[in-house]
Scaffold this motif. Structure first.
Motif, short mmCIF file in Angstrom:
data_model
loop_
_atom_site.label_atom_id
_atom_site.label_comp_id
_atom_site.label_asym_id
_atom_site.label_seq_id
_atom_site.Cartn_x
_atom_site.Cartn_y
_atom_site.Cartn_z
N PRO A 254 64.22 35.19 71.28
CA PRO A 254 63.24 34.99 70.20
C PRO A 254 61.84 35.45 70.57
CG PRO A 254 63.87 32.90 71.19
CD PRO A 254 64.82 33.93 71.72
N LEU A 255 61.41 35.22 71.81
CA LEU A 255 60.07 35.64 72.20
C LEU A 255 59.95 37.16 72.16
CD1 LEU A 255 59.25 33.18 75.12
CD2 LEU A 255 58.47 33.10 72.74
N LEU A 256 61.03 37.84 72.57
CA LEU A 256 61.02 39.29 72.54
C LEU A 256 61.06 39.79 71.11
CD1 LEU A 256 60.97 41.74 74.39
CD2 LEU A 256 63.47 41.70 74.42
N ARG A 257 61.84 39.13 70.26
CA ARG A 257 61.92 39.55 68.86
C ARG A 257 60.55 39.48 68.19
NH1 ARG A 257 61.43 39.29 64.16
NH2 ARG A 257 60.25 37.39 64.31
N ARG A 258 59.75 38.49 68.59
CA ARG A 258 58.41 38.35 68.02
C ARG A 258 57.43 39.38 68.57
NH1 ARG A 258 56.98 33.45 65.44
NH2 ARG A 258 58.76 32.08 65.11
N ALA A 259 57.87 40.19 69.53
CA ALA A 259 56.99 41.18 70.15
C ALA A 259 57.31 42.60 69.71
CB ALA A 259 57.09 41.07 71.67
N ALA A 260 58.13 42.75 68.66
CA ALA A 260 58.48 44.08 68.16
C ALA A 260 57.28 44.73 67.49
CB ALA A 260 59.64 43.98 67.18
N VAL A 261 57.34 46.04 67.30
CA VAL A 261 56.25 46.77 66.67
C VAL A 261 56.13 46.40 65.19
CG1 VAL A 261 55.38 49.07 66.03
CG2 VAL A 261 56.42 48.69 68.28
N PHE A 262 57.28 46.23 64.52
CA PHE A 262 57.29 45.94 63.09
C PHE A 262 58.06 44.66 62.80
CE2 PHE A 262 57.39 50.66 63.35
CZ PHE A 262 56.13 50.92 62.85
N ASP A 263 57.60 43.91 61.80
CA ASP A 263 58.39 42.83 61.22
C ASP A 263 58.89 43.32 59.86
OD1 ASP A 263 58.18 40.77 63.17
OD2 ASP A 263 56.10 40.44 62.54
#
Length: 278
Positions: A254-263
Motif C-alpha cells: 500500500p505504501l508503494l501504491r501511494r507513491a505512483a506517478v498517477f492516481d
C-alpha cells in the motif's frame, strides 16, 4: 488539450508527441500504456457496446479509439484543433471513424447536453486545467444518473517526482532563470508546463465535492527516474524497475501504491443524489 489558453497552445505544439510516446519503448510510454490499460479494463466493465461515452481532454484520441473498438460511441473532446486532427486520423486508421466524433470544447465549459453520457473519461486532464473542480462539475453534469467516470490525477506523493528536485516548486524558478540566462528561452519552443498534483486524500475530496462516489482507485507508474529532467537510469533498466515496482504495488504494497506517478479512479454519479438535486 484541455482549455483555450497557453496550456492549449502548449498541446497544439506537442500534438505529434502524443502519437509517438504511446508507441515508444520508453518508461514514459510504458507508464502511459499501463494507465490506459487500467482505464480501458474498467471502462469495458461498466459500459457495454452501444453505450455513449465522452473522452474529455482526448489528446490524440488513443483512448477514444480503444473505446470505439469495443463498440462504444465516443465524443472525443479537446480544445486543441491539431489534437482533434490526430483524433480523426487515428479513428480512420482503426476503422472506427463512425463511432468517434471529435468535438472542440473547453473542458470547463463542455458543449454537451446534460445527462447524456453513460461514461465519461478524463485521462491526464485535471492537472492541466485552471480549475479542476469546475471541469469535474462539467463532467458530472453531462453524466447520466448511475453513470460512471474514470479520471486521473498526478500524484503529489510520487516517488519518481519526489526524488527529482526539478519537480519541486522552489527549484522550477531557478531552472527557468538559468535557461533564460543561457538564452534557451528564446521563444523558439514552448516553455515547460508544470502539471498540478494532488495527494490521494485531496483527489478523493475533489471527486466527492463534484457529487461523485469513488468505487476504485489505483496507482500507476514508477518512472522515469530523473534528475533535473534527465533520465538517471538506462532505458532498459528503467523499464524493469517500473514493472517491478508496479507489480509490488498491485500485489499489496500500500505504501508503494501511494507513491505512483498517477492516481486513477473509477467513480459513479449516484442515482438518488441526482434525483434529489434535479
Amino acid at each position: 488539450m484541455v482549455e483555450q489558453s497557453s496550456t492549449a497552445t502548449y498541446f497544439d505544439d506537442a500534438s505529434k508527441y502524443w502519437d509517438r510516446v504511446y508507441a515508444s519503448d520508453t518508461v514514459k510510454g510504458q507508464v502511459y500504456r499501463n494507465r490506459m490499460a487500467i482505464a480501458l479494463r474498467w471502462a469495458t466493465t461498466v459500459a457495454a457496446p452501444g453505450a455513449i461515452a465522452a473522452d474529455v481532454g482526448t489528446g490524440a484520441g488513443h483512448f477514444a479509439v480503444a473505446l470505439a473498438e469495443h463498440g462504444i460511441r465516443v465524443a472525443a473532446i479537446d480544445a486543441s484543433e491539431p489534437m482533434l486532427t490526430h483524433v480523426a486520423q487515428n479513428a480512420s486508421r482503426a476503422g472506427v471513424a463512425d463511432l468517434v466524433v471529435p468535438i472542440a470544447s473547453d473542458a470547463q465549459r463542455l458543449e454537451v447536453p446534460s445527462a447524456t453520457c453513460d461514461l465519461v473519461v478524463a485521462i491526464g486532464l485535471l492537472p492541466w486545467v485552471r480549475r479542476p473542480e469546475r471541469a469535474l462539475g462539467e463532467i458530472t453534469r453531462i453524466l447520466k444518473p448511475g453513470g460512471y467516470v474514470i479520471v486521473t490525477m498526478d500524484n503529489a506523493s510520487s516517488l519518481a517526482r519526489g526524488l527529482d528536485p526539478g519537480w519541486h516548486a522552489s527549484v522550477r524558478g531557478l531552472i527557468r532563470m538559468i535557461r533564460g540566462r543561457n538564452g534557451r528561452d528564446s521563444g523558439e519552443a514552448p516553455l515547460i508546463q508544470w502539471p498540478a498534483m494532488a495527494k490521494l486524500r485531496d483527489f478523493d475530496r475533489l471527486l466527492r465535492s463534484a457529487g461523485l462516489h469513488p468505487l476504485r482507485v489505483a496507482g500507476v507508474g514508477f518512472g522515469p527516474f530523473t534528475f533535473l529532467g534527465r533520465n538517471v537510469l538506462p532505458n532498459g533498466m528503467g523499464l524493469q524497475v517500473d514493472r517491478l515496482l508496479q507489480w509490488l504495488a498491485d500485489h499489496g504494497a500500500p505504501l508503494l501504491r501511494r507513491a505512483a506517478v498517477f492516481d486513477i479512479a473509477l467513480a459513479v454519479k449516484p442515482i438518488e443524489e441526482a434525483a434529489a438535486t434535479g
